[in-house]
Design a protein around this motif. Structure first.
Motif, mmCIF file in Angstrom:
data_model
loop_
_atom_site.group_PDB
_atom_site.id
_atom_site.type_symbol
_atom_site.label_atom_id
_atom_site.label_comp_id
_atom_site.label_asym_id
_atom_site.label_seq_id
_atom_site.Cartn_x
_atom_site.Cartn_y
_atom_site.Cartn_z
ATOM 1 N N UNK A 33 0.866 -1.076 -0.012
ATOM 2 C CA UNK A 33 0.042 -0.005 0.106
ATOM 3 C C UNK A 33 0.802 1.202 0.028
ATOM 4 N N UNK A 34 1.839 1.326 0.660
ATOM 5 C CA UNK A 34 2.824 2.385 0.704
ATOM 6 C C UNK A 34 3.591 2.764 -0.415
ATOM 7 N N UNK A 35 3.893 1.438 -1.384
ATOM 8 C CA UNK A 35 4.221 1.657 -2.459
ATOM 9 C C UNK A 35 3.647 2.182 -3.529
ATOM 10 N N UNK A 36 2.196 1.521 -3.304
ATOM 11 C CA UNK A 36 1.145 2.060 -4.329
ATOM 12 C C UNK A 36 0.950 3.581 -4.060
ATOM 13 N N UNK A 37 0.754 3.940 -3.075
ATOM 14 C CA UNK A 37 0.470 5.427 -2.547
ATOM 15 C C UNK A 37 1.627 6.274 -3.129
ATOM 16 N N UNK A 38 2.824 5.820 -3.029
ATOM 17 C CA UNK A 38 3.720 6.773 -3.586
ATOM 18 C C UNK A 38 3.831 6.742 -4.999
ATOM 19 N N UNK A 39 3.952 5.292 -5.693
ATOM 20 C CA UNK A 39 3.970 5.466 -6.936
ATOM 21 C C UNK A 39 2.876 6.165 -7.884
ATOM 22 N N UNK A 40 1.729 6.358 -7.260
ATOM 23 C CA UNK A 40 0.570 7.069 -7.888
ATOM 24 C C UNK A 40 0.617 8.535 -7.858
ATOM 25 N N UNK A 41 1.392 9.191 -7.074
ATOM 26 C CA UNK A 41 1.237 10.485 -6.800
ATOM 27 C C UNK A 41 2.773 11.050 -7.114
ATOM 28 N N UNK A 42 3.985 10.089 -7.056
ATOM 29 C CA UNK A 42 5.149 10.661 -7.239
ATOM 30 C C UNK A 42 5.558 11.470 -8.637
ATOM 31 N N UNK A 43 4.935 10.689 -9.737
ATOM 32 C CA UNK A 43 5.071 11.670 -10.977
ATOM 33 C C UNK A 43 4.570 12.841 -10.857
ATOM 34 N N UNK A 44 3.620 13.188 -10.295
ATOM 35 C CA UNK A 44 3.096 14.531 -10.184
ATOM 36 C C UNK A 44 4.049 15.478 -9.560
ATOM 37 N N UNK A 45 4.568 14.906 -8.289
ATOM 38 C CA UNK A 45 5.647 15.560 -7.803
ATOM 39 C C UNK A 45 6.948 15.941 -8.416
ATOM 40 N N UNK B 121 -3.925 1.017 4.295
ATOM 41 C CA UNK B 121 -5.118 0.410 3.555
ATOM 42 C C UNK B 121 -4.671 -1.002 2.784
ATOM 43 N N UNK B 122 -3.281 -0.966 2.359
ATOM 44 C CA UNK B 122 -3.149 -2.097 1.322
ATOM 45 C C UNK B 122 -3.305 -1.269 0.014
ATOM 46 N N UNK B 123 -2.639 -2.147 -1.016
ATOM 47 C CA UNK B 123 -2.414 -1.456 -2.550
ATOM 48 C C UNK B 123 -3.766 -1.337 -3.090
ATOM 49 N N UNK B 124 -4.622 -2.224 -3.149
ATOM 50 C CA UNK B 124 -5.957 -2.044 -3.946
ATOM 51 C C UNK B 124 -6.693 -0.989 -3.342
ATOM 52 N N UNK B 125 -6.968 -0.978 -2.179
ATOM 53 C CA UNK B 125 -7.427 0.364 -1.697
ATOM 54 C C UNK B 125 -6.908 1.871 -1.634
ATOM 55 N N UNK C 233 -7.788 7.269 -6.737
ATOM 56 C CA UNK C 233 -8.685 7.572 -7.747
ATOM 57 C C UNK C 233 -9.710 8.558 -7.317
ATOM 58 N N UNK C 234 -10.258 8.278 -6.211
ATOM 59 C CA UNK C 234 -11.478 9.328 -5.459
ATOM 60 C C UNK C 234 -10.697 10.493 -5.213
ATOM 61 N N UNK C 235 -9.314 10.593 -4.965
ATOM 62 C CA UNK C 235 -8.532 11.908 -4.335
ATOM 63 C C UNK C 235 -8.599 12.666 -5.783
ATOM 64 N N UNK C 236 -8.130 11.766 -6.813
ATOM 65 C CA UNK C 236 -7.973 12.513 -8.041
ATOM 66 C C UNK C 236 -9.279 13.511 -8.478
ATOM 67 N N UNK C 237 -10.360 12.624 -8.245
ATOM 68 C CA UNK C 237 -11.781 13.205 -8.633
ATOM 69 C C UNK C 237 -11.928 14.402 -7.729
ATOM 70 N N UNK C 238 -12.193 14.168 -6.495
ATOM 71 C CA UNK C 238 -12.103 15.416 -5.514
ATOM 72 C C UNK C 238 -11.167 16.429 -5.936
ATOM 73 N N UNK C 239 -9.813 16.093 -6.217
ATOM 74 C CA UNK C 239 -8.905 17.170 -6.500
ATOM 75 C C UNK C 239 -9.321 17.790 -7.801
ATOM 76 N N UNK C 240 -9.859 17.204 -8.752
ATOM 77 C CA UNK C 240 -10.236 17.805 -10.000
ATOM 78 C C UNK C 240 -11.175 18.730 -9.894
#
Length: 181
Positions: free
Chosen positions: A60-72, A92-96, A102-109
């Protein structure tokens, strides 16, 4: 011992505190995130299958990092936001973590659109987006790309609020208040 309610309560407290700090100071304290991660790890150790829980936390940590690191890396997001998403992934683990991102991207958008419209900066944001995409498109065509002109920012949002919103929506849907998935 079923740790899920305790873990989710601690996660809710973490993202709420982080969102409040992000709103008031535009920073998410490392100490807050570290305390949350340590709490999550302790709860994972108390679970019936601690090794599985810890491996899930790592994923989950790796997933959370990987999905936002490119934006940073593209300077579209602050480091605190990336660390916050990684911390959420520990809970939460990777899937959650991916669902929450994805929900955060929607809220952020939605947040970005509201801010750009209210501040009258939508045109500047679109021009900045074009300035980011044009060099990529030209490189794909093997044409020389224009010099980066350091365009002014159209504005920023406290993205910790979007991550908190995504997390809260996910938790609410998990506990059945409003099924979203």
């Amino acid at each position: 011992m079923d740790i899920a309610p305790y873990r989710d309560t601690l996660l809710l407290l973490l993202v709420t505190a982080a969102a409040i700090k992000d709103l008031e100071s535009r920073r998410i304290p490392n100490l807050l995130l570290l305390a949350g991660v340590l709490g999550a790890l302790l709860l994972h150790l108390l679970s019936p299958r601690p090794v599985t829980a810890l491996l899930s936390a790592l994923g989950g940590c790796a997933t959370g990092l990987a999905v936002l690191l490119p934006f940073y890396l593209l300077r579209g997001m602050a480091a605190g936001d990336v660390k916050m998403m990684a911390a959420v992934g520990v809970f939460t683990g990777a899937g959650d973590a991916l669902r929450i991102a994805i929900l955060a991207w929607c809220a952020g958008g939605v947040m970005v659109l509201v801010v750009l419209i209210v501040k009258g900066r939508l045109r500047l944001a679109l021009a900045n987006l074009w300035a980011m995409l044009l060099p990529i498109l030209l490189r794909l065509q093997r044409l020389p790309s224009p010099e980066n002109s350091g365009r002014p920012s159209a504005g920023a949002i406290p993205y910790g609020v979007a991550i908190a919103a995504g997390t809260i929506v996910h938790l609410v849907s998990r506990y059945g208040a409003t099924p979203l998935a």
